[in-house]
Motif scaffolding. Structure first.
Motif, PDB file in Angstrom:
ATOM      1  N   GLN A   1       0.828  -1.208   0.000  1.00 55.34           N
ATOM      2  CA  GLN A   1       0.000   0.000   0.000  1.00 55.34           C
ATOM      3  C   GLN A   1       0.860   1.255   0.000  1.00 55.34           C
ATOM      4  OE1 GLN A   1      -3.295  -2.314   2.619  1.00 55.34           O
ATOM      5  NE2 GLN A   1      -2.901  -0.194   3.126  1.00 55.34           N
TER       6      GLN A   1
ATOM      7  N   ILE B   1       3.802   1.575  -1.365  1.00 56.03           N
ATOM      8  CA  ILE B   1       4.305   1.766  -2.724  1.00 56.03           C
ATOM      9  C   ILE B   1       3.219   2.375  -3.593  1.00 56.03           C
ATOM     10  CG2 ILE B   1       5.101   0.572  -4.787  1.00 56.03           C
ATOM     11  CD1 ILE B   1       6.465  -1.437  -3.031  1.00 56.03           C
ATOM     12  N   PHE B   2       2.019   1.855  -3.423  1.00 53.39           N
ATOM     13  CA  PHE B   2       0.905   2.357  -4.219  1.00 53.39           C
ATOM     14  C   PHE B   2       0.729   3.852  -4.017  1.00 53.39           C
ATOM     15  CE2 PHE B   2      -3.018   2.468  -6.348  1.00 53.39           C
ATOM     16  CZ  PHE B   2      -3.956   3.107  -5.565  1.00 53.39           C
TER      17      PHE B   2
ATOM     18  N   ILE C   1       3.458   5.817  -5.684  1.00 53.71           N
ATOM     19  CA  ILE C   1       3.289   5.878  -7.134  1.00 53.71           C
ATOM     20  C   ILE C   1       2.224   6.894  -7.498  1.00 53.71           C
ATOM     21  CG2 ILE C   1       2.532   4.582  -9.164  1.00 53.71           C
ATOM     22  CD1 ILE C   1       3.814   2.142  -8.009  1.00 53.71           C
ATOM     23  N   ILE C   2       1.112   6.847  -6.768  1.00 57.57           N
ATOM     24  CA  ILE C   2       0.036   7.797  -7.049  1.00 57.57           C
ATOM     25  C   ILE C   2       0.538   9.229  -6.943  1.00 57.57           C
ATOM     26  CG2 ILE C   2      -2.141   8.701  -6.222  1.00 57.57           C
ATOM     27  CD1 ILE C   2      -2.777   6.207  -7.281  1.00 57.57           C
TER      28      ILE C   2
END
Lengths: 298, 330, 316
Positions: free
Chosen positions: B293, B295-296, B299-300
């Motif tokens: 999460q 990393i997500f 990235i966002i």
């Protein structure tokens, strides 16, 4: 791996009447369409026929370890002695399925959103636009990896579903723009005045006039879905059962095919994806030239 | 101008809010109990189990009402606390990701900028010369249809394995420690070149083909014809066409960001490059949800910032946006 | 300046074959003359106008000769024509509304254009401003982007730019089609003024709207299906046209003061022939009330009076 919209966006439809014969005449004569369609059909055939002539679990350990292609094992074997060709043909199946399903779902959502936004306009359009923009910006893979990571058992359908749910925005935008321009034309006004309901206007007046555009959009979505599925499979977020081309590539890398030089393991899956996706792109361009005579070069 | 950027910022803020909320929601709405699934996969002794369970319960905040959980999530987020990585024995996720980020950015930024610039130039040239065009077009389509990881595999195989020029994996030689020496820098460069090349090539194909198509369209436009009618040399016409063709290419950059990021991630995995991609794979394989999460979200945020930068760039490149903003006269 | 066109043929390449858009037209234009070139859509008038300046990708020069001031105009040779474009022959295109680069300020575009043709913006700036004023545009237009201008403004701007280097021959291609009636009149009068002030020596005004030509042109040439039907001084043509097509065309025009209860506006029944495989002989014969077997042979262009020529068996 590209969002094909940036590469080969289908251009606006011309006045299209069902001139099927003219279409076929030109389609057959255009090498782009012919060659690309042939390539796609060849791989489709492998996907269908392959598992029939080599039935059984593609992941079974059947042969000598890591041996190059020969007459029995056309694509050689993996480090575990699995039949690469069997994996390849099952994998092609999975790839086509994921691409087709994912692309179809994305196409349907894109069409619904695009038609409604383009035709209705106003507040509905604004809201749909905002939703489209939001889903657009979120990187698909990032979202998918979070979602699929939580699902312990995954199948192709689920994978395709998620791909479809996240890759529709550019199609929605494109369809909306086209619907916009068509919705202001006289024949639509005529239908509206006759009291035809909005839904029927869209289905029977607008959509048929965009049919070639919709088809081209679907082709691009199909190709895009294949690439996304391959990436997901590669990270290990694809279907938990079975085999796919992306998974083959991951296995090859993970089990040392690179330093060992087992090219027959990692080349075929990549060639398969590249060939199919590339053919879809080229076919898109070729069909675009047919549907829009202005694009035909002299 | 304020209105334009204001609107964009609103969308980005909304997007972040939606994405982060999805991130928060998923473990809580997925079938099954996230804590149980975490526990069942972690390899701990039965004695340690209850303690770990209590720890996770606390971490997820599952004992609190939903709205409190949500509020806590945002509070910690805004403090830069993305939780702790399970697989890396409790290191803060933020630290872990920040450690890998420079490698990923080191690949992405040069690859994007160089491929965009050179791809555009090349596509413009290809549109001019029929011979070059016929030769290049199929190559371009093949390049752009290739999955990023596959090209990475081929590059790694050819140059790493077969020709043995470049190392196959890692961010730098395993025998070295990061230091400010020339040797280390050379090692980093040597390990960097192949993942960079493979990213570069796929993107290059896409930009070149896109530019070629747009330029052909622009060269056929009315303003190009008019210039031709007035005897303008082809150099001027091409210059104008190129300038105008850049506009959709800039927007294209924003559209592609999600795809490019995914491409970088899988490329890193192929090369074992110690960036976010490799981290991602580890997180998936170890079912380290917090890391995943984290990393997500990173990235966002990265993609949103990049989008915003592209929006700024676009205003510079298309003078009409500035006109619309100051209100044109009829 | 004098222009002589002899038997000019320019075809369009298509996948289905060559479209014979311009199939043997001969014309002469004297110094200071404004010639109107009229006809239905697809009659070849735009092809004729454009072929004198720039043959675009699909146009193919077949045969025929064009003499400008006695020397051949190398219309088939793109490079050779470069020298002459804008300086000697120029065009106000049909697409004036979109003829300007949308991402360049007007002034900068003119500057770069002049520079590319070896002229300095500085030396022409004063004249440019004078002419802009003449057509009713203010000097600050040079600081604007095309998107900020209205259609009429862009039309006038293109008129000024196209004539900036004082060409001998100007082609004005459908320049009034996209305008409202009062703008049409203003633009038409501007054309005449350009000629009178010697910005331009001679003009070919291409349009399907004969009524405009009546106002401004000295001579009128009527084209049909790629060929010339009739050519005469304007007054003569309007009063005493000979070719059946011309007469039908003119009778289809409403007149000021006529009451429609008295006269019916007659359209011409039928449609122009396909130019992919045009019929032999006179191309109007399928719609002509006077046609008979003789018309299966192409009638030559015959002078019936000084400056008045007709291509019809029945009237010569």
């Amino acid at each position: 791996m590209t969002n094909a919209a940036a590469v080969t966006n289908p251009s606006a439809p011309t006045e299209s009447v069902g001139r099927r014969r003219e279409f076929l005449y030109f389609a057959i004569r255009r090498p782009k369409v012919l060659v690309s369609a042939t390539i796609i059909l060849v791989f489709l055939a492998i996907g269908i026929i392959g598992p029939i002539i080599r039935p059984g679990d593609p992941n079974a350990f059947v042969g000598p370890l890591a041996s190059p292609p020969d007459s029995t094992y056309w694509f050689g074997t993996t480090t575990f002695g699995q039949d690469v060709f069997a994996q390849f043909s099952y994998g092609v199946r999975a790839t086509f399925l994921a691409g087709f399903l994912g692309g179809s779902i994305a196409a349907i959502i894109g069409m619904v959103v695009g038609f409604v936004a383009g035709y209705t306009g106003g507040v509905v359009d604004e809201i749909l636009n905002m939703i489209t923009n939001i889903v657009f910006v979120i990187p698909t893979l990032a979202l998918l990896m979070v979602i699929t990571a939580y699902l312990s058992a995954r199948g192709i359908v689920v994978e395709a579903l998620f791909i479809g749910l996240t890759s529709w925005p550019w199609a929605a935008r494109a369809i909306r723009a086209q619907t916009f321009s068509l919705a202001t034309r006289e024949f639509v006004d005529l239908a509206r005045i006759s009291g035809v309901s909005s839904r029927r206007v869209i289905l029977s007046e607008i959509a048929p006039n965009m049919s070639s555009y919709l088809f081209l959009t679907f082709i691009l979505l199909f190709g895009g879905a294949i690439l996304i599925a391959a990436s997901l499979d590669f990270i290990g977020l694809g279907p938990t059962e079975g085999v796919s081309l992306g998974l083959m590539m991951y296995n090859a890398v993970a089990w040392g095919a690179l330093p060992l030089g087992l090219w027959w393991w990692f080349l075929p899956p990549g060639i398969g994806i590249t060939a199919v996706v590339g053919s879809l792109y080229v076919m898109n361009v070729g069909l675009d030239e047919i549907f829009n005579p202005r694009l035909r070069e002299m | 101008m304020g209105r334009y950027f204001g609107r964009k910022l609103l969308i980005y803020a909304l997007t972040f809010w939606v994405a982060a909320s999805i991130d928060w929601m998923i473990p809580r709405f997925m079938p099954g109990d996230p804590v149980q699934s975490l526990l069942s996969r972690s390899h701990v002794t039965p004695e340690a189990l209850p303690a770990l369970q209590a720890y996770y319960q606390n971490l997820f905040g599952l004992d609190q009402p939903i709205w409190a959980q949500y509020a806590n999530f945002w509070t910690s987020l805004l403090h830069g606390d993305l939780g702790r990585s399970v697989y890396l024995s409790g290191t803060a996720v933020t630290d872990v990701v920040m450690g890998a980020l420079p490698y990923t950015l080191g690949l992405l930024v040069p690859a994007i900028l160089l491929s965009w610039w050179s791809g555009n130039k090349f596509g413009a040239i290809a549109a001019r010369r029929k011979v070059l065009d016929n030769f290049f077009l199929p190559i371009g389509y093949i390049l752009t249809a290739m999955p990023y990881m596959w090209l990475a595999i081929i590059v790694a195989w050819l140059f790493g394995s077969v020709l043995g020029i470049f190392p196959l994996s890692g961010g730098y030689s395993y025998a070295m420690e990061p230091s400010l020496t020339f040797d280390f820098a050379a090692s980093v460069a040597g390990h960097w070149i192949m993942p960079f090349m493979s990213l570069f090539l796929v993107m290059f194909g896409g930009w070149a083909i896109g530019m070629r198509n747009v330029i052909i369209y622009e060269l056929d436009a009315d303003y190009s014809r008019y210039l031709g009618s007035l005897g303008a040399p082809s150099g001027l016409i091409r210059r104008y066409a190129y300038r105008n063709a850049l506009l959709p290419q800039v927007t294209g950059l924003a559209l592609q960001l999600g795809v490019i990021v995914s491409g970088a991630l899988v490329t890193e995995i192929v090369f074992g490059y110690p960036g976010i991609g490799k981290l991602l794979l580890a997180a998936v394989q170890n079912q380290d949800y917090f890391l995943l999460q984290g990393i997500f979200l990173f990235i966002i945020i990265g993609v949103l910032i990049a989008n915003f930068l592209v929006d700024i760039a676009y205003v510079y490149v298309d003078p009409r946006t500035r006109v619309g903003m100051r209100g044109g006269a009829a | 300046m004098s222009l002589q066109i002899s038997d000019l043929r320019v075809y369009y390449r298509t996948l289905a074959g060559d479209v014979k858009a311009l199939d043997g037209v001969s014309l002469e234009i004297a110094d200071g003359e404004i010639m109107g070139l009229a006809g239905e859509s697809g009659c070849g008038k735009t092809t004729l106008g454009n072929s004198l300046v720039l043959l675009d990708g699909r146009m193919k020069y077949i045969s025929g000769e064009v003499l400008l001031d006695g020397t051949p105009l190398p219309i088939a040779d793109y490079e050779a024509m470069q020298e002459l474009r804008w300086r000697e022959v120029s065009i106000i295109p049909q697409y004036s509304m979109s003829a300007l680069n949308p991402t360049r300020k007007i002034g900068r575009m003119v500057d770069e254009l002049l520079h590319s043709r070896g002229r300095q913006y500085k030396e022409l700036r004063a004249e440019l401003l004078r002419r802009l004023e003449l057509v009713g545009l203010s000097a600050d237009i040079l600081d604007r982007y095309p998107i900020e201008l209205s259609g009429g403004m862009k039309q006038r701007l293109v008129m000024v730019i196209s004539t900036l280097l004082d060409p001998s021959l100007l082609i004005a291609d459908e320049i009034t089609s996209a305008l409202d009636v009062s703008s049409q009149k203003a633009v038409a009068q501007t054309l005449v003024e350009f000629r009178d002030r010697k910005f331009v020596r001679s003009m070919i005004v291409v349009t399907h709207d004969v009524s405009i030509l009546y106002q401004i042109s000295d001579t009128l040439a009527i084209m049909y299906a790629g060929r010339l039907a009739e050519k005469a001084p304007t007054g003569v043509l309007m009063e005493a046209a000979l070719h059946p097509y011309t007469r039908l065309l003119i009778s289809a025009l409403p007149e000021m003061g006529s009451r429609f209860a008295d006269k019916r506006l007659m359209g011409i029944p039928g449609t122009p022939p396909s130019l992919l495989n045009p019929p032999t002989g006179c191309r109007f014969r399928t719609r002509c009330p006077l046609a008979d077997a003789q018309c299966e042979e192409q009638p030559p262009m015959v002078d019936v009076a000084p400056g008045h020529a007709v291509a019809c068996w029945k009237v010569t």
